[in-house]
Design a protein around this motif. Structure first.
Motif, PDB file in Angstrom:
ATOM      1  N   PHE A 116       6.998  16.662  -6.621  1.00 16.04           N
ATOM      2  CA  PHE A 116       5.858  16.057  -5.924  1.00 16.04           C
ATOM      3  C   PHE A 116       6.069  14.541  -5.842  1.00 16.04           C
ATOM      4  O   PHE A 116       5.929  13.834  -6.834  1.00 16.04           O
ATOM      5  CB  PHE A 116       4.547  16.376  -6.655  1.00 16.04           C
ATOM      6  CG  PHE A 116       3.327  15.975  -5.870  1.00 16.04           C
ATOM      7  CD1 PHE A 116       2.698  16.887  -5.031  1.00 16.04           C
ATOM      8  CD2 PHE A 116       2.820  14.691  -5.947  1.00 16.04           C
ATOM      9  CE1 PHE A 116       1.580  16.518  -4.287  1.00 16.04           C
ATOM     10  CE2 PHE A 116       1.701  14.308  -5.208  1.00 16.04           C
ATOM     11  CZ  PHE A 116       1.082  15.228  -4.383  1.00 16.04           C
ATOM     12  N   PHE A 117       6.434  14.051  -4.643  1.00 15.00           N
ATOM     13  CA  PHE A 117       6.690  12.620  -4.462  1.00 15.00           C
ATOM     14  C   PHE A 117       5.385  11.852  -4.307  1.00 15.00           C
ATOM     15  O   PHE A 117       4.665  12.033  -3.343  1.00 15.00           O
ATOM     16  CB  PHE A 117       7.589  12.375  -3.242  1.00 15.00           C
ATOM     17  CG  PHE A 117       9.041  12.363  -3.603  1.00 15.00           C
ATOM     18  CD1 PHE A 117       9.656  11.191  -4.005  1.00 15.00           C
ATOM     19  CD2 PHE A 117       9.790  13.536  -3.575  1.00 15.00           C
ATOM     20  CE1 PHE A 117      11.007  11.188  -4.369  1.00 15.00           C
ATOM     21  CE2 PHE A 117      11.127  13.539  -3.932  1.00 15.00           C
ATOM     22  CZ  PHE A 117      11.740  12.359  -4.327  1.00 15.00           C
ATOM     23  N   LYS A 118       5.101  11.016  -5.291  1.00 15.79           N
ATOM     24  CA  LYS A 118       3.925  10.138  -5.207  1.00 15.79           C
ATOM     25  C   LYS A 118       4.336   8.808  -5.817  1.00 15.79           C
ATOM     26  O   LYS A 118       4.045   8.516  -6.972  1.00 15.79           O
ATOM     27  CB  LYS A 118       2.742  10.763  -5.970  1.00 15.79           C
ATOM     28  CG  LYS A 118       1.461   9.951  -5.827  1.00 15.79           C
ATOM     29  CD  LYS A 118       0.869  10.110  -4.441  1.00 15.79           C
ATOM     30  CE  LYS A 118      -0.062   8.989  -4.044  1.00 15.79           C
ATOM     31  NZ  LYS A 118       0.595   7.796  -3.513  1.00 15.79           N
ATOM     32  N   ASN A 119       5.078   8.024  -5.050  1.00 11.11           N
ATOM     33  CA  ASN A 119       5.638   6.782  -5.577  1.00 11.11           C
ATOM     34  C   ASN A 119       4.938   5.533  -5.061  1.00 11.11           C
ATOM     35  O   ASN A 119       5.074   4.468  -5.636  1.00 11.11           O
ATOM     36  CB  ASN A 119       7.128   6.700  -5.246  1.00 11.11           C
ATOM     37  CG  ASN A 119       7.927   7.718  -6.038  1.00 11.11           C
ATOM     38  OD1 ASN A 119       7.428   8.277  -7.008  1.00 11.11           O
ATOM     39  ND2 ASN A 119       9.146   7.980  -5.621  1.00 11.11           N
ATOM     40  N   ASN A 120       4.197   5.653  -3.960  1.00  6.31           N
ATOM     41  CA  ASN A 120       3.504   4.501  -3.383  1.00  6.31           C
ATOM     42  C   ASN A 120       2.143   4.362  -4.065  1.00  6.31           C
ATOM     43  O   ASN A 120       1.287   5.225  -3.965  1.00  6.31           O
ATOM     44  CB  ASN A 120       3.340   4.725  -1.871  1.00  6.31           C
ATOM     45  CG  ASN A 120       2.635   3.570  -1.200  1.00  6.31           C
ATOM     46  OD1 ASN A 120       1.937   2.784  -1.836  1.00  6.31           O
ATOM     47  ND2 ASN A 120       2.819   3.449   0.096  1.00  6.31           N
ATOM     48  N   SER A 121       1.953   3.239  -4.757  1.00  7.89           N
ATOM     49  CA  SER A 121       0.738   3.074  -5.561  1.00  7.89           C
ATOM     50  C   SER A 121      -0.513   2.783  -4.733  1.00  7.89           C
ATOM     51  O   SER A 121      -1.627   2.937  -5.219  1.00  7.89           O
ATOM     52  CB  SER A 121       0.948   1.934  -6.560  1.00  7.89           C
ATOM     53  OG  SER A 121       1.225   0.735  -5.855  1.00  7.89           O
ATOM     54  N   LEU A 122      -0.341   2.355  -3.477  1.00  7.63           N
ATOM     55  CA  LEU A 122      -1.502   1.939  -2.683  1.00  7.63           C
ATOM     56  C   LEU A 122      -2.301   3.121  -2.134  1.00  7.63           C
ATOM     57  O   LEU A 122      -3.489   3.003  -1.861  1.00  7.63           O
ATOM     58  CB  LEU A 122      -1.058   1.029  -1.532  1.00  7.63           C
ATOM     59  CG  LEU A 122      -0.442  -0.308  -1.972  1.00  7.63           C
ATOM     60  CD1 LEU A 122       0.070  -1.081  -0.776  1.00  7.63           C
ATOM     61  CD2 LEU A 122      -1.434  -1.142  -2.770  1.00  7.63           C
ATOM     62  N   ASN A 123      -1.644   4.264  -1.968  1.00 10.63           N
ATOM     63  CA  ASN A 123      -2.346   5.444  -1.440  1.00 10.63           C
ATOM     64  C   ASN A 123      -2.747   6.371  -2.582  1.00 10.63           C
ATOM     65  O   ASN A 123      -1.915   6.706  -3.418  1.00 10.63           O
ATOM     66  CB  ASN A 123      -1.454   6.222  -0.464  1.00 10.63           C
ATOM     67  CG  ASN A 123      -0.994   5.353   0.684  1.00 10.63           C
ATOM     68  OD1 ASN A 123      -1.712   4.453   1.115  1.00 10.63           O
ATOM     69  ND2 ASN A 123       0.211   5.587   1.167  1.00 10.63           N
ATOM     70  N   ARG A 190       4.097   4.997 -12.632  1.00  9.41           N
ATOM     71  CA  ARG A 190       3.877   4.703 -14.054  1.00  9.41           C
ATOM     72  C   ARG A 190       3.460   3.239 -14.251  1.00  9.41           C
ATOM     73  O   ARG A 190       2.562   2.935 -15.048  1.00  9.41           O
ATOM     74  CB  ARG A 190       5.173   5.008 -14.808  1.00  9.41           C
ATOM     75  CG  ARG A 190       5.080   5.061 -16.297  1.00  9.41           C
ATOM     76  CD  ARG A 190       6.370   5.608 -16.889  1.00  9.41           C
ATOM     77  NE  ARG A 190       7.557   4.863 -16.447  1.00  9.41           N
ATOM     78  CZ  ARG A 190       8.799   5.271 -16.630  1.00  9.41           C
ATOM     79  NH1 ARG A 190       9.037   6.427 -17.220  1.00  9.41           N
ATOM     80  NH2 ARG A 190       9.826   4.544 -16.229  1.00  9.41           N
ATOM     81  N   ALA A 191       4.103   2.336 -13.495  1.00  5.76           N
ATOM     82  CA  ALA A 191       3.822   0.902 -13.642  1.00  5.76           C
ATOM     83  C   ALA A 191       2.399   0.561 -13.238  1.00  5.76           C
ATOM     84  O   ALA A 191       1.694  -0.174 -13.938  1.00  5.76           O
ATOM     85  CB  ALA A 191       4.823   0.101 -12.806  1.00  5.76           C
ATOM     86  N   SER A 192       1.958   1.099 -12.096  1.00  2.42           N
ATOM     87  CA  SER A 192       0.598   0.785 -11.629  1.00  2.42           C
ATOM     88  C   SER A 192      -0.451   1.349 -12.585  1.00  2.42           C
ATOM     89  O   SER A 192      -1.468   0.714 -12.863  1.00  2.42           O
ATOM     90  CB  SER A 192       0.379   1.318 -10.205  1.00  2.42           C
ATOM     91  OG  SER A 192       0.575   2.713 -10.154  1.00  2.42           O
ATOM     92  N   LEU A 193      -0.189   2.543 -13.126  1.00  5.63           N
ATOM     93  CA  LEU A 193      -1.148   3.151 -14.057  1.00  5.63           C
ATOM     94  C   LEU A 193      -1.230   2.357 -15.363  1.00  5.63           C
ATOM     95  O   LEU A 193      -2.312   2.219 -15.949  1.00  5.63           O
ATOM     96  CB  LEU A 193      -0.774   4.605 -14.336  1.00  5.63           C
ATOM     97  CG  LEU A 193      -0.974   5.559 -13.147  1.00  5.63           C
ATOM     98  CD1 LEU A 193      -0.398   6.932 -13.444  1.00  5.63           C
ATOM     99  CD2 LEU A 193      -2.452   5.673 -12.777  1.00  5.63           C
ATOM    100  N   LEU A 194      -0.094   1.812 -15.819  1.00  2.00           N
ATOM    101  CA  LEU A 194      -0.116   0.971 -17.029  1.00  2.00           C
ATOM    102  C   LEU A 194      -0.868  -0.337 -16.787  1.00  2.00           C
ATOM    103  O   LEU A 194      -1.550  -0.851 -17.673  1.00  2.00           O
ATOM    104  CB  LEU A 194       1.310   0.654 -17.477  1.00  2.00           C
ATOM    105  CG  LEU A 194       1.945   1.552 -18.537  1.00  2.00           C
ATOM    106  CD1 LEU A 194       3.329   1.015 -18.891  1.00  2.00           C
ATOM    107  CD2 LEU A 194       1.099   1.685 -19.798  1.00  2.00           C
ATOM    108  N   ALA A 195      -0.734  -0.886 -15.574  1.00  2.00           N
ATOM    109  CA  ALA A 195      -1.445  -2.137 -15.251  1.00  2.00           C
ATOM    110  C   ALA A 195      -2.956  -1.931 -15.308  1.00  2.00           C
ATOM    111  O   ALA A 195      -3.703  -2.833 -15.690  1.00  2.00           O
ATOM    112  CB  ALA A 195      -1.019  -2.643 -13.876  1.00  2.00           C
TER     113      ALA A 195
END
Length: 436
Positions: A116-123, A190-195
């Motif tokens: 499941f590709f979900k790499n773009n943090s804005l959407n 992972r990075a956006s969720l940690l922020a």
């Protein structure tokens, strides 16, 4: 008059669809809200069914490559016509038993070997939940918006020197602890969720070019990322934390061993040796590559291969130049290993690293071990992926793991990682003022 009535009816229809109702009495609710962060649990509740009515609950989502993932589970309402996924067991379907978030992690594509590709943090990750009588008749539906980037978190692409990455900064002045997120290929999840949790996080990929074109890696490029974080005006931690998995994990070990300022390293299902290509630092080769023996690849009936046993032994005399000298590290390690990792022997590598540190009189490590989890440990509540195309090998591989145990491991690991990073990266407001 009839025109007015039509308008009233269409307005009612709009209202019922927004609130997640298809039939006047059946209500599907997501609590506390239908909008949440990707890594937050929700409570799925249905009301207005007949007493003891059997229905199928479904979830459906489309990833960034247009692949549809879905799950389905059969539930029986209680005497009051209600279902609560926190309380009630699934009787059959994508999973059985009481699994409050089962509809999310059990989503699968119709075809094999899809990640499941979900790499773009804005959407946001949008999941449609629905209740059905039999297979066909939909009784209610509601959309769950699962955000990767929370209110006030900023996202900034960074190009500086040889470094390419994306910086996520929490709202406010800080001071905040700093984390370098090393992924094998570009990913912001992972990075956006940690922020969102109060860390300044720089997401950097090991491979920004096609892997076939990469003949060597330079630790200097990743040191630039560590230096960038240490100089950021909102960062108050004395040093930098690193979070990594797979190929990113051996780069993280090398940074901890060779580069000052790395205070905390999270190593998830990686190797204890430098994998695939030579590693250079300050214009000289510091580690030889640990290679694969393709004759030891196992082919399975599904068409996916198992590569775990094809990685050469890093402890063999001819391969010892690939071992990362982690005893040189000044910071602490959190080693996370899955026993059912079919990508490589993460548990074995973890045990060897623990032995190595102990031999050198070091106790700067913690270990977490998940018996029935697979290679792809990620932030929780995404679809479990048992097999997919391997980015370095252009073949589909088995990642391993049992879905229920793997999903539980992700929830536990995510909390543990945040506690570890927070405890090791204490912040000092005077440091941020000095930089300003």
């Amino acid at each position: 008059m009839s025109h007015c009535l039509k308008n009233v009816k269409s307005q009612r229809m709009k209202v019922s669809l927004v609130s997640g109702e298809m039939s006047s009495q059946v209500r599907l609710r997501l609590l506390p809200s239908a909008r949440c962060l990707f890594d937050e649990p929700i409570q799925v509740k249905v009301a207005g069914l007949r007493s003891r009515q059997v229905v199928s609950m479904k979830a459906r989502s489309t990833d960034e490559k247009g692949v549809v993932f879905s799950s389905s589970a059969t539930y029986r309402a209680d005497g009051s016509g209600e279902i609560d996924l926190k309380r009630d067991p699934s009787l059959s379907g994508s999973y059985v038993g009481v699994e409050p978030m089962g509809l999310l992690w059990s989503m699968r594509a119709d075809t094999l070997h899809k990640y499941f590709f979900k790499n773009n943090s804005l959407n946001p990750h949008v999941v449609k939940f629905s209740v059905h009588e039999g297979e066909e008749r939909m009784l209610a539906e509601v959309n769950n918006e699962r955000l990767l980037i929370g209110d006030g978190v900023s996202r900034l692409p960074v190009k500086e020197g040889n470094m390419r990455g994306v910086l996520f900064t929490p709202p406010g002045e800080g001071p905040f602890p700093a984390v370098l997120d090393l992924s094998t290929f570009p990913s912001e999840k992972r990075a956006s969720l940690l922020a969102n949790k109060g860390f300044v996080v720089l997401a950097v990929a090991v491979y920004t070019d096609k892997p076939d074109n990469v003949k060597e890696l330079h630790l200097d490029h990743f040191k630039e990322a560590v230096d960038f974080l240490q100089q950021h005006p909102k960062v108050g931690s004395k040093g930098v934390g690193i979070i990594s998995r797979s190929k990113g994990a051996d780069i993280a070990l090398s940074l901890a061993a060779y580069v000052p300022g790395v205070e905390a390293t999270v190593w998830i299902n990686g190797s204890n040796a430098n994998i695939a290509v030579p590693l250079y630092y300050r214009k000289r080769q510091i580690l030889t590559p640990l290679l694969y023996d393709s004759s030891k690849v196992i082919t399975t009936n599904s068409g996916a291969i198992v590569i775990k046993y094809s990685v050469k032994n890093p402890l063999a005399e001819e391969n010892k130049g690939s071992l990362v000298p982690i005893e040189q590290a000044k910071g602490r390690f959190l080693f996370v290993a899955s026993e059912d990792d079919l990508n490589w022997d993460s548990k074995g590598y973890m045990d060897e690293m623990v032995e190595r540190l102990k031999r050198h009189g070091k106790d700067n490590f913690e270990t977490v071990y998940y018996p029935r989890a697979g290679h792809l440990l990620e932030p929780p509540y995404g679809p479990f992926c048992p097999s997919a195309l391997h980015g370095l090998l252009s073949s589909s591989v088995l990642w391993g793991g049992e879905p229920v145990a793997h999903a539980a491991a992700e929830v536990h690991m995510w909390k543990k990682i945040q506690e570890f990073l927070r405890s090791q990266l204490s912040c000092d407001a005077t440091r941020t003022k000095a930089k300003l």
